[in-house]
Design a protein around this motif. Structure first.
Motif, PDB file in Angstrom:
ATOM      1  N   ASP A  29       1.402  28.626  -6.488  1.00  0.00           N
ATOM      2  CA  ASP A  29       1.090  29.817  -5.699  1.00  0.00           C
ATOM      3  C   ASP A  29       2.115  30.068  -4.594  1.00  0.00           C
ATOM      4  N   GLY A  30       3.373  30.124  -4.991  1.00  0.00           N
ATOM      5  CA  GLY A  30       4.444  30.425  -4.046  1.00  0.00           C
ATOM      6  C   GLY A  30       4.636  29.368  -2.976  1.00  0.00           C
ATOM      7  N   GLY A  31       4.277  28.130  -3.299  1.00  0.00           N
ATOM      8  CA  GLY A  31       4.447  27.031  -2.355  1.00  0.00           C
ATOM      9  C   GLY A  31       3.272  26.836  -1.413  1.00  0.00           C
ATOM     10  N   LEU A  32       2.189  27.601  -1.600  1.00  0.00           N
ATOM     11  CA  LEU A  32       1.038  27.506  -0.701  1.00  0.00           C
ATOM     12  C   LEU A  32       0.062  26.400  -1.067  1.00  0.00           C
ATOM     13  N   ILE A  33       0.128  25.916  -2.323  1.00  0.00           N
ATOM     14  CA  ILE A  33      -0.788  24.847  -2.740  1.00  0.00           C
ATOM     15  C   ILE A  33      -0.009  23.705  -3.388  1.00  0.00           C
ATOM     16  N   ARG A  34      -0.666  22.574  -3.472  1.00  0.00           N
ATOM     17  CA  ARG A  34      -0.218  21.426  -4.262  1.00  0.00           C
ATOM     18  C   ARG A  34      -1.362  21.103  -5.215  1.00  0.00           C
TER      19      ARG A  34
END
Length: 108
Positions: A29-34
């Protein structure tokens, strides 16, 4: 003195790293989650939403209360880390993850 300071720094780093999950978290999600496969965050469910696995992180992001999520069998379980009894377990067939800057302790 230099050797002693390096030893202290190494010891502190080792202790701090022992509390970090050993998973190889993937970015989404565009770097918002891991997220990762074969894991589950237990309890602390706040909402169950029918989704595809790849939509679960975005669903969590959209809910300001959500810090973590677990997806299994077409359902995304949104979770809130309350810091009490919250843990990640290995569980085949599940996908789990967390929202960066929202997850709190004990996970990254």
């Amino acid at each position: 003195m230099k050797f002693c300071l390096r030893s202290v720094i190494l010891l502190v780093t080792t202790v701090l790293m022992s509390n970090v999950s050993a998973r190889n978290w993937k970015e989404g999600d565009g770097g918002l989650i891991r997220w990762d496969f074969d894991c589950n965050f237990n309890l602390h469910d706040i909402q169950f939403v029918p989704t595809l696995p790849e939509q679960c992180g975005g669903t969590c992001i959209a809910n300001p209360q959500c810090t973590h999520f677990t997806h299994v069998g077409g359902t995304c379980a949104l979770k809130r880390n309350t810091g009490s009894g919250f843990r990640e377990d290995s569980l085949s067939g599940h996908t789990c993850g967390f929202v960066l800057n929202r997850s709190g302790q004990p996970f990254p």
